[in-house]
Enzyme design. Sequence first.
Site, PDB file in Angstrom:
ATOM      1  N   ASP A   1       0.770  -1.342  -0.030  1.00  9.73           N
ATOM      2  CA  ASP A   1       0.166  -0.283   0.030  1.00  9.73           C
ATOM      3  C   ASP A   1       0.530   1.498   0.207  1.00  9.73           C
ATOM      4  O   ASP A   1       1.652   0.948   0.723  1.00  9.73           O
ATOM      5  CB  ASP A   1      -0.616  -0.228   1.317  1.00  9.73           C
TER       6      ASP A   1
ATOM      7  N   ASN B   1     -10.457  -3.488  -6.583  1.00 16.78           N
ATOM      8  CA  ASN B   1      -9.469  -1.595  -7.360  1.00 16.78           C
ATOM      9  C   ASN B   1     -10.198  -1.806  -8.964  1.00 16.78           C
ATOM     10  O   ASN B   1      -9.758   0.029  -9.591  1.00 16.78           O
ATOM     11  CB  ASN B   1      -8.084  -2.807  -8.068  1.00 16.78           C
TER      12      ASN B   1
HETATM   13  C1  FPP Z   1      -1.412  -0.074  -3.540  1.00 14.89           C
HETATM   14  O1  FPP Z   1      -1.003   1.893  -3.638  1.00 14.89           O
HETATM   15  C2  FPP Z   1      -1.637  -0.697  -5.027  1.00 14.89           C
HETATM   16  C3  FPP Z   1      -1.451  -1.064  -6.032  1.00 14.89           C
HETATM   17  C4  FPP Z   1      -3.193  -0.963  -6.356  1.00 14.89           C
HETATM   18  C5  FPP Z   1      -1.049  -1.755  -6.937  1.00 14.89           C
HETATM   19  C6  FPP Z   1      -0.300  -2.639  -6.434  1.00 14.89           C
HETATM   20  C7  FPP Z   1       0.879  -3.037  -7.713  1.00 14.89           C
HETATM   21  C8  FPP Z   1       2.390  -3.124  -7.928  1.00 14.89           C
HETATM   22  C9  FPP Z   1       2.920  -2.464  -6.889  1.00 14.89           C
HETATM   23  C10 FPP Z   1       2.382  -4.196  -8.912  1.00 14.89           C
HETATM   24  C11 FPP Z   1       2.913  -5.304  -8.671  1.00 14.89           C
HETATM   25  C12 FPP Z   1       2.879  -6.338 -10.291  1.00 14.89           C
HETATM   26  C13 FPP Z   1       2.802  -7.619 -10.430  1.00 14.89           C
HETATM   27  C14 FPP Z   1       3.565  -7.789 -11.512  1.00 14.89           C
HETATM   28  C15 FPP Z   1       3.145  -8.657  -8.950  1.00 14.89           C
HETATM   29  P1  FPP Z   1      -2.298   3.012  -3.686  1.00 14.89           P
HETATM   30  O2  FPP Z   1      -2.301   2.874  -5.122  1.00 14.89           O
HETATM   31  O3  FPP Z   1      -3.443   2.109  -2.451  1.00 14.89           O
HETATM   32  O4  FPP Z   1      -1.348   4.373  -3.398  1.00 14.89           O
HETATM   33  P2  FPP Z   1      -2.118   4.797  -1.831  1.00 14.89           P
HETATM   34  O5  FPP Z   1      -2.765   4.272  -0.761  1.00 14.89           O
HETATM   35  O6  FPP Z   1      -1.130   5.491  -1.540  1.00 14.89           O
HETATM   36  O7  FPP Z   1      -3.339   5.354  -3.011  1.00 14.89           O
END
Ligand code: FPP
Length: 249
Positions: A29, A77
Site C-alpha cells: 500500500d 480495485n
Molecule cells: C496500492 O497502492 C498498490 C496497488 C493497488 C497496486 C500494487 C501493484 C504493484 C506494486 C505492482 C505489482 C506487480 C505485479 C506484476 C505483481 P495505492 O495505489 O493504493 O496507493 P495509495 O494508497 O497511496 O493511493
Amino acid sequence: MTVKPIVLQDLPADLERERLPRHVAVIMDGNGRWAKLQGLPRMMGHRRGVDALKDLLRCCKDWGIEALTAYAFSTENWSRPLQEVDFLMTLFERMLGRELREMVQENVQIQFAGNLKALPRSLQGAIAESVAATQNNRGIRFTVAMNYSGRQEILQATRAIAHQVQQGLIQPDEIDEAVFERHLYTAGVCDPDLLIRTSGEMRISNFLLWQMAYAEIYITETLWPDFDRAEFHRALCAYQQRERRFGRV
Ligand code: FPP
C-alpha cells in the site's frame, strides 16, 4: 573516508534461520501517496512499487523464505479511474514478460490467485505463459493475487465442493479443513506466517481470509515503494520477537 553501503545480501546475523516465516504475504500500500510526495503522477508510484516487489522476492529467495504472496489487484480495485486500471494491467503484463526469463533462471515458481478470467486477454496469456514456464521450478513459490477477493475465493471453493457432494463424490461429513484448502487458489502452499502491510493501514482488506487465520500482522508507516531489505529485516526481527501460541496458553 568512504562509507560502504550496507548490502543485506545474506541473512542478517541477528535473525534465526530456523524461526523465519515460511510464507510471507504483503499488502503493498502507498504507491499513490509516495508518488504525490515526490510530485509525480500516481503511475510512477506503481512503477516503483514493481521494483520494490522484485527486490523483496529476491531477498526472500536469498534469505531462504519458501513462499511470498503479493496482493497486486483486488476485485475492488476495478473502481479506480479507468486510466489507472489500464495502466496497472499493462504494467502487470510488461512485468511478467520482462521478468520471466530471470524467474525461470532463479528457480521461482509463479502462480496466481484470483478470478483471472475477468482480466484482459493479453494479460491472461502472459499469466498462462509465466505459470507454464516456471511450473517445474522448485525454488521460492511466488503467488500474485490478481483480481482477488478472499470472500469470493471462499465462495468458489464452497461451490466446487457442493458440486462434488451433488455428484456423490464426497459426503458432507467428509468436508474438513484439508478438503476445503484443496479448493482454494493457494492449494499446496502453506498458510502465511507473516502479513506485512505498508503505509500504516490496519486492515486486511479481503486478503487471504481463510489462510490468514494465524498470521502475525506487521504494519509499517513506510510507503510501499520505499519498502527495502532494511525494512524487511525490521519486519522479520519483530516477527521473531512474537510468541506464536495458535490458541494455546
Ligand atoms: C496500492 O497502492 C498498490 C496497488 C493497488 C497496486 C500494487 C501493484 C504493484 C506494486 C505492482 C505489482 C506487480 C505485479 C506484476 C505483481 P495505492 O495505489 O493504493 O496507493 P495509495 O494508497 O497511496 O493511493
